[in-house]
Enzyme design. Structure first.
Site, PDB file in Angstrom:
ATOM      1  N   ASP A 116      35.542  45.817  43.195  1.00  0.00           N
ATOM      2  CA  ASP A 116      36.843  45.199  43.453  1.00  0.00           C
ATOM      3  C   ASP A 116      37.061  44.905  44.941  1.00  0.00           C
ATOM      4  O   ASP A 116      36.554  45.627  45.797  1.00  0.00           O
ATOM      5  CB  ASP A 116      37.946  46.131  42.930  1.00  0.00           C
ATOM      6  CG  ASP A 116      39.271  45.417  42.807  1.00  0.00           C
ATOM      7  OD1 ASP A 116      39.296  44.172  42.755  1.00  0.00           O
ATOM      8  OD2 ASP A 116      40.309  46.112  42.764  1.00  0.00           O
ATOM      9  N   ASN A 126      38.934  38.310  32.734  1.00  0.00           N
ATOM     10  CA  ASN A 126      38.699  37.458  33.913  1.00  0.00           C
ATOM     11  C   ASN A 126      38.689  35.959  33.594  1.00  0.00           C
ATOM     12  O   ASN A 126      38.761  35.129  34.500  1.00  0.00           O
ATOM     13  CB  ASN A 126      37.400  37.851  34.628  1.00  0.00           C
ATOM     14  CG  ASN A 126      37.511  39.129  35.431  1.00  0.00           C
ATOM     15  OD1 ASN A 126      36.534  39.849  35.635  1.00  0.00           O
ATOM     16  ND2 ASN A 126      38.716  39.447  35.901  1.00  0.00           N
TER      17      ASN A 126
HETATM   18  C1  FPP Z   1      36.816  41.784  41.556  1.00  0.00           C
HETATM   19  O1  FPP Z   1      37.332  41.428  42.826  1.00  0.00           O
HETATM   20  C2  FPP Z   1      35.542  41.103  41.353  1.00  0.00           C
HETATM   21  C3  FPP Z   1      35.247  40.292  40.309  1.00  0.00           C
HETATM   22  C4  FPP Z   1      36.199  40.019  39.212  1.00  0.00           C
HETATM   23  C5  FPP Z   1      33.940  39.588  40.223  1.00  0.00           C
HETATM   24  C6  FPP Z   1      32.745  40.393  40.636  1.00  0.00           C
HETATM   25  C7  FPP Z   1      31.561  39.513  40.593  1.00  0.00           C
HETATM   26  C8  FPP Z   1      30.575  39.497  41.519  1.00  0.00           C
HETATM   27  C9  FPP Z   1      30.504  40.406  42.673  1.00  0.00           C
HETATM   28  C10 FPP Z   1      29.473  38.516  41.365  1.00  0.00           C
HETATM   29  C11 FPP Z   1      28.576  38.983  40.268  1.00  0.00           C
HETATM   30  C12 FPP Z   1      27.202  38.759  40.579  1.00  0.00           C
HETATM   31  C13 FPP Z   1      26.207  39.652  40.378  1.00  0.00           C
HETATM   32  C14 FPP Z   1      24.869  39.242  40.770  1.00  0.00           C
HETATM   33  C15 FPP Z   1      26.386  41.018  39.801  1.00  0.00           C
HETATM   34  P1  FPP Z   1      38.673  40.575  42.914  1.00  0.00           P
HETATM   35  O2  FPP Z   1      38.329  39.153  42.890  1.00  0.00           O
HETATM   36  O3  FPP Z   1      39.611  41.008  41.834  1.00  0.00           O
HETATM   37  O4  FPP Z   1      39.217  40.997  44.313  1.00  0.00           O
HETATM   38  P2  FPP Z   1      40.744  41.091  44.773  1.00  0.00           P
HETATM   39  O5  FPP Z   1      41.327  42.270  44.027  1.00  0.00           O
HETATM   40  O6  FPP Z   1      40.637  41.324  46.230  1.00  0.00           O
HETATM   41  O7  FPP Z   1      41.396  39.787  44.424  1.00  0.00           O
END
Ligand code: FPP
Length: 242
Positions: free
Chosen positions: A28, A76
């Site tokens: 996150d 998501n």
């Molecule tokens: C949460 O942060 C993250 C996600 C929903 C996506 C995670 C995906 C990746 C890191 C890419 C996947 C790729 C591989 C190779 C495993 P957020 O967007 O909710 O962050 P925020 O809370 O700051 O908005």
């Protein structure tokens, strides 16, 4: 930079004889990391995918057996289409690279979630990585993709109901996406929030939780060491007394 890679500051502080076999991470904070830099949210996910590569290698080098990460939840899909497609694109790129490198690196890959909803191209890449994983022994990275803990439990419940008879824990666990994988001893959530967000609801029943404010793109070997050190200082009782 010298020839030797500089060791991180917590190197050597982890007791390697008492490592968790399985660590799970809610990656996150990517969006906030990007926003703070005046970048689009997708830049945060790109940086996050890099950190995943690095942490998977570190877990393997430490001697752990499983790392599970939450890459995309059943919820998501509510994100803007551009962000969804950027995350899928990063997974696509990662799988392509993995097809070339996983045998050399001895990293098995498994995808947990309802993969019927992802693109046929991604599904085909999952098939290819599965076939390669069959030839590899040892460390396994599990990537949760279109994964939801409640969805997983419902599916297992339906499968057990259709089999009929008395339902046992083992039978139920055998119908989860994680069938055959030991439960994670430690679940880490960076990014400052302290909630489970539908992640490993069944498997996390007795997991130790570690929360930290570090945003996922800033997470590194040292942050992981700190989480493991905290885990090693806890007393796990599994509902009993010591
Ligand atoms: C949460 O942060 C993250 C996600 C929903 C996506 C995670 C995906 C990746 C890191 C890419 C996947 C790729 C591989 C190779 C495993 P957020 O967007 O909710 O962050 P925020 O809370 O700051 O908005």
């Amino acid at each position: 930079m010298g020839l030797l890679k500089k060791k991180h500051d917590t190197a050597g502080q982890v007791d390697k004889s008492r490592l968790p076999r399985h660590v799970a991470i809610i990656m996150d904070g990517n969006g906030r990391w990007a926003k703070r830099r005046g970048l689009p949210r997708t830049a945060g996910h790109k940086a996050g995918a890099e950190v995943f590569r690095r942490i998977a290698t570190y877990c393997k080098d430490l001697g752990m057996e499983y790392l599970t990460v939450y890459a995309f939840s059943t919820e998501n899909w509510k994100r803007p289409a551009e962000e969804v497609s950027a995350i899928m694109g990063l997974l696509h790129q990662y799988m392509l690279e993995a097809i070339d490198s996983m045998e050399r690196d001895q990293i098995r890959l498994r995808f947990l979630g309802d993969l019927s909803a992802i693109s046929p191209e991604l599904q085909a890449l999952v098939e290819r990585t599965n076939a390669i994983s069959e030839r590899i022994q040892g460390f396994q990275a599990n990537i949760c993709l279109n994964y939801g803990g409640r969805d997983e439990i419902l599916r297992a419940a339906r499968a057990c109901a259709s089999e009929g008879g008395e339902i046992t824990e083992e039978q139920f666990a055998g119908h989860l996406y994680s069938a055959g994988i030991p439960d994670p001893e430690l679940i880490i959530r960076p990014g400052g929030e302290q909630r489970v967000s539908n992640f490993l609801l069944w498997q996390g029943a007795y997991s130790e939780f570690y929360f930290c404010d570090t945003l996922w793109p800033d997470f590194n070997e040292s942050t992981l060491d700190q989480a493991i050190i905290a885990y090693q200082q806890r007393e796990r009782r599994f509902g009993g007394v010591k």
